[in-house]
Write an enzyme that holds these catalytic residues in place. Sequence first.
Site, mmCIF file in Angstrom:
data_model
loop_
_atom_site.group_PDB
_atom_site.id
_atom_site.type_symbol
_atom_site.label_atom_id
_atom_site.label_comp_id
_atom_site.label_asym_id
_atom_site.label_seq_id
_atom_site.Cartn_x
_atom_site.Cartn_y
_atom_site.Cartn_z
ATOM 1 N N CYS A 34 0.810 -1.218 0.000
ATOM 2 C CA CYS A 34 0.000 0.000 0.000
ATOM 3 C C CYS A 34 0.844 1.270 0.000
ATOM 4 C CB CYS A 34 -0.893 0.046 1.248
ATOM 5 S SG CYS A 34 -1.921 -1.405 1.516
ATOM 6 N N CYS A 38 -2.816 4.964 2.639
ATOM 7 C CA CYS A 38 -3.924 4.027 2.459
ATOM 8 C C CYS A 38 -4.885 4.086 3.635
ATOM 9 C CB CYS A 38 -3.394 2.604 2.286
ATOM 10 S SG CYS A 38 -4.694 1.392 1.890
ATOM 11 N N CYS A 65 -2.628 -2.976 -3.614
ATOM 12 C CA CYS A 65 -3.870 -2.784 -2.860
ATOM 13 C C CYS A 65 -4.938 -2.197 -3.782
ATOM 14 C CB CYS A 65 -3.604 -1.836 -1.686
ATOM 15 S SG CYS A 65 -5.086 -1.336 -0.784
ATOM 16 N N CYS A 68 -5.954 1.791 -2.187
ATOM 17 C CA CYS A 68 -5.116 2.976 -2.447
ATOM 18 C C CYS A 68 -4.439 2.954 -3.809
ATOM 19 C CB CYS A 68 -4.076 3.144 -1.339
ATOM 20 S SG CYS A 68 -2.842 1.801 -1.279
ATOM 21 N N CYS A 315 10.974 26.303 -7.696
ATOM 22 C CA CYS A 315 11.442 26.456 -6.319
ATOM 23 C C CYS A 315 12.018 25.135 -5.787
ATOM 24 C CB CYS A 315 10.339 26.975 -5.413
ATOM 25 S SG CYS A 315 8.792 26.059 -5.495
#
Length: 347
Positions: A34, A38, A65, A68, A315
């Site tokens: 994951c 998750c 998974c 996620c 940046c």
Amino acid sequence: MKLTEERMYQASLDKDSSFEGIYWMAVKTTGIFCRPTCTARKPKKENVEFFLDVEEAMQQGYRACKICKPLGKLNETPEYIQELLDELQNNESLKIKDAELMKRNIEPVKVRRWFLKNHGMTFQSFQRELRMNKAFKKIKNGESIVSAAFDSGYESLSGFNERFKDIVGVSPKNTGIRRIIDLKRIETPLGTMFACAVDEGICLLEFTDRKNMERQFIALSKALNAEIVQGENKHFQQLEDELKEYFEAKRKTFDVPLYMTGTEFQEKVWQLLREIPMGETRTYKQQSEFLGNPKAIRAVGTANGINKIAILVPCHRVIGSNGDLVGYAGGIWRKQKLLELEKAILF
């Protein structure tokens, strides 16, 4: 902080998005791996192991998974949602209601939840914003209010006027004293980004999971005295094309017009950022020295932090004096990935 197993496990418990892209947690008892964020129930520490890339996790026999989706782009727009967005963009009077979603085997509740989570409004509200965005531009270009209303699918002029004022902030007849900022989601290999633009150019480009994103929108709206409304802009396609080339390592500089708002000092800092060549980095101290004020290190850091246009105004190429990757609103892991992509030499 050193990346220990204890720290990674705690980050997963906290669903800490700043660790996205840095590690993946695999669960021995289920055979899945994951993202740090998750939402699935977290296992005991003795039942997990950590990997620094997805390939290694898969080589060890773990599968991705389904909650996620660690193999996908972070916050990527689902295909069925993208198809809806494309349809709406191509047909300004189209109104997709729940009954139509159900005919397509799409759960209206699922769509509603996605738009509430990712746009802060329902799918129906999102559609109204798109229609009003297009109507605003038509009226600005000299088309009659009646024509713009009917083109937007409204049969009642009073209903159109009321909805227009709710979204744009003024009545249709007063569009001459108002402007709008177009907003769109853009997919990148490092996650989905919000892009905002006006006629002059891109005025915001941020990852959607940046902290205080709503505050960014409010500040931009106030700076330009304009409403941010979902819609297309003439600069978005060029932006997407150039970002694609950048992530494919085929582009070193960006040509899409920018429209930046800030103090004189902030604009000098942002311009100096754009002068850092790809493949190089500078420290905050070096940036302040280039500005002719070696003591302005903190002010330079603050200006970097409120830069609204990620990647294009790089940046991420500014690092700590000791070489640490510090101070990036999009997440340190993204800063590292961007510098790796650019083959920057860290010191």
